[in-house]
Design a protein around this motif. Sequence first.
Motif, PDB file in Angstrom:
ATOM      1  N   LYS A   1     -15.143  43.208  -0.740  1.00  0.00           N
ATOM      2  CA  LYS A   1     -14.110  44.147  -1.187  1.00  0.00           C
ATOM      3  C   LYS A   1     -14.656  45.585  -1.136  1.00  0.00           C
ATOM      4  O   LYS A   1     -13.933  46.515  -0.786  1.00  0.00           O
ATOM      5  CB  LYS A   1     -13.678  43.797  -2.604  1.00  0.00           C
TER       6      LYS A   1
ATOM      7  N   PRO B   1     -12.985  47.986   4.961  1.00  0.00           N
ATOM      8  CA  PRO B   1     -11.832  48.876   4.782  1.00  0.00           C
ATOM      9  C   PRO B   1     -10.769  48.150   3.955  1.00  0.00           C
ATOM     10  O   PRO B   1     -10.618  46.931   4.074  1.00  0.00           O
ATOM     11  CB  PRO B   1     -11.342  49.118   6.214  1.00  0.00           C
ATOM     12  N   PRO B   2     -10.003  48.898   3.142  1.00  0.00           N
ATOM     13  CA  PRO B   2      -9.042  48.262   2.229  1.00  0.00           C
ATOM     14  C   PRO B   2      -8.009  47.382   2.928  1.00  0.00           C
ATOM     15  O   PRO B   2      -7.525  46.415   2.362  1.00  0.00           O
ATOM     16  CB  PRO B   2      -8.345  49.442   1.547  1.00  0.00           C
ATOM     17  N   GLU B   3      -7.674  47.736   4.167  1.00  0.00           N
ATOM     18  CA  GLU B   3      -6.639  46.973   4.865  1.00  0.00           C
ATOM     19  C   GLU B   3      -7.211  45.738   5.562  1.00  0.00           C
ATOM     20  O   GLU B   3      -6.470  44.927   6.107  1.00  0.00           O
ATOM     21  CB  GLU B   3      -5.924  47.868   5.901  1.00  0.00           C
ATOM     22  N   GLN B   4      -8.516  45.572   5.537  1.00  0.00           N
ATOM     23  CA  GLN B   4      -9.161  44.448   6.216  1.00  0.00           C
ATOM     24  C   GLN B   4      -9.241  43.255   5.262  1.00  0.00           C
ATOM     25  O   GLN B   4      -9.922  43.308   4.244  1.00  0.00           O
ATOM     26  CB  GLN B   4     -10.581  44.851   6.646  1.00  0.00           C
ATOM     27  N   SER B   5      -8.558  42.187   5.604  1.00  0.00           N
ATOM     28  CA  SER B   5      -8.628  41.004   4.750  1.00  0.00           C
ATOM     29  C   SER B   5      -9.892  40.221   5.092  1.00  0.00           C
ATOM     30  O   SER B   5     -10.501  40.434   6.144  1.00  0.00           O
ATOM     31  CB  SER B   5      -7.393  40.128   4.947  1.00  0.00           C
ATOM     32  N   PHE B   6     -10.293  39.354   4.198  1.00  0.00           N
ATOM     33  CA  PHE B   6     -11.445  38.505   4.461  1.00  0.00           C
ATOM     34  C   PHE B   6     -11.192  37.132   3.858  1.00  0.00           C
ATOM     35  O   PHE B   6     -10.342  36.972   2.994  1.00  0.00           O
ATOM     36  CB  PHE B   6     -12.738  39.135   3.923  1.00  0.00           C
TER      37      PHE B   6
ATOM     38  N   VAL C   1     -11.361  37.112  -3.675  1.00  0.00           N
ATOM     39  CA  VAL C   1     -11.099  37.635  -2.328  1.00  0.00           C
ATOM     40  C   VAL C   1      -9.952  38.634  -2.305  1.00  0.00           C
ATOM     41  O   VAL C   1      -9.215  38.737  -1.337  1.00  0.00           O
ATOM     42  CB  VAL C   1     -10.828  36.523  -1.296  1.00  0.00           C
ATOM     43  N   SER C   2      -9.780  39.349  -3.406  1.00  0.00           N
ATOM     44  CA  SER C   2      -8.671  40.294  -3.406  1.00  0.00           C
ATOM     45  C   SER C   2      -9.098  41.639  -2.844  1.00  0.00           C
ATOM     46  O   SER C   2     -10.221  42.084  -3.043  1.00  0.00           O
ATOM     47  CB  SER C   2      -8.115  40.463  -4.816  1.00  0.00           C
ATOM     48  N   ASN C   3      -8.225  42.238  -2.080  1.00  0.00           N
ATOM     49  CA  ASN C   3      -8.335  43.643  -1.718  1.00  0.00           C
ATOM     50  C   ASN C   3      -6.904  44.121  -1.492  1.00  0.00           C
ATOM     51  O   ASN C   3      -5.957  43.370  -1.729  1.00  0.00           O
ATOM     52  CB  ASN C   3      -9.233  43.867  -0.497  1.00  0.00           C
ATOM     53  N   VAL C   4      -6.746  45.338  -1.036  1.00  0.00           N
ATOM     54  CA  VAL C   4      -5.400  45.913  -0.917  1.00  0.00           C
ATOM     55  C   VAL C   4      -4.522  45.028  -0.037  1.00  0.00           C
ATOM     56  O   VAL C   4      -3.385  44.694  -0.385  1.00  0.00           O
ATOM     57  CB  VAL C   4      -5.473  47.353  -0.353  1.00  0.00           C
ATOM     58  N   SER C   5      -5.090  44.629   1.097  1.00  0.00           N
ATOM     59  CA  SER C   5      -4.332  43.839   2.062  1.00  0.00           C
ATOM     60  C   SER C   5      -3.917  42.488   1.456  1.00  0.00           C
ATOM     61  O   SER C   5      -2.751  42.077   1.540  1.00  0.00           O
ATOM     62  CB  SER C   5      -5.221  43.642   3.296  1.00  0.00           C
ATOM     63  N   LYS C   6      -4.844  41.805   0.830  1.00  0.00           N
ATOM     64  CA  LYS C   6      -4.553  40.491   0.251  1.00  0.00           C
ATOM     65  C   LYS C   6      -3.577  40.629  -0.916  1.00  0.00           C
ATOM     66  O   LYS C   6      -2.671  39.815  -1.085  1.00  0.00           O
ATOM     67  CB  LYS C   6      -5.861  39.828  -0.190  1.00  0.00           C
TER      68      LYS C   6
END
Lengths: 162, 122
Positions: free
Chosen positions: A104, A108-113, B87-92
């Motif tokens: 996280k 980059p914020p828009e990159q999911s993982f 696994v949270s971030n902006v996209s998720k």
Amino acid sequence: MSNIKAEINSIMINVISNVFEDMAFMEAIESREILEPQDIPNLMWSSLLVNDPVYEEFKLFISKNLVRKITETIYGFLDEESGDQILNDTLTEILNIVVGKFFKEVLPPEQSFSLGLPEIGSTEECPMKEPGSIEWNFTLENEQVLLISSEKILTKIAELNS
Amino acid sequence: MKRIVIADDANLARMYIQKCLEIAGPQDAKFEGASNGKEALELIKKEKTDLLVTDLNMPIMDGLTLLKWIKSNPLLKDTPVIVITSVSNVSKNLELQKFGAHKVLSKPITPAIIHNAIEQLF
């Protein structure tokens, strides 16, 4: 590349510090000691596969004694009959949270993982460090903890941030 | 009495989340645990649930699939779902909220964090 490595190293140390402080009220101090997994007494270890955006593995090596202390902090009380399952849960959850928070922070914020499910490693088949691995050594409560992954992660993270 | 289902494959995580909810959540809550999405779905179908708290990465049925199942079921779709994940971030987060998650929180949570997430619900 050495700048990126230093930056990522710093992020991981911060993540590890924050996770142990928030979950177990313990201070994680970075260690410069050269450590092999087998050097950790009464060893437990866990592995976690990262599926996306890079296909690599993290392994966390820690003493059972320390895992027990952490579990006791979270649960409040652990009797002598508590089985290994509860300790395994603690270890896998810590690894899961550390790796999740790390990605996280570095992506980059828009990159999911995507992460796999953490697994408990066999103490009879403790892996050696491999060439091309990166590692983070730290001490908690005077015990050593070792987190290992692959340097390929650095390359991938750099690509995604460029 | 409020019924709260907690879904996480780690016993420790379920215990931890329950403790946070006991501190910061409704005083009269009854908690039930599930170790995967399939078990959680069975629990929710069996009895009215006031809140589902779920992890994402679980065996058998993951949290996203569970969320989709619940939100597409006319009888269950109003169940509030909070996702607590590593696994949270902006996209998720956007993806999960698009599928109907009430809130998405990053592990590890604290009683204060969970309180803020549920205050509109109870």
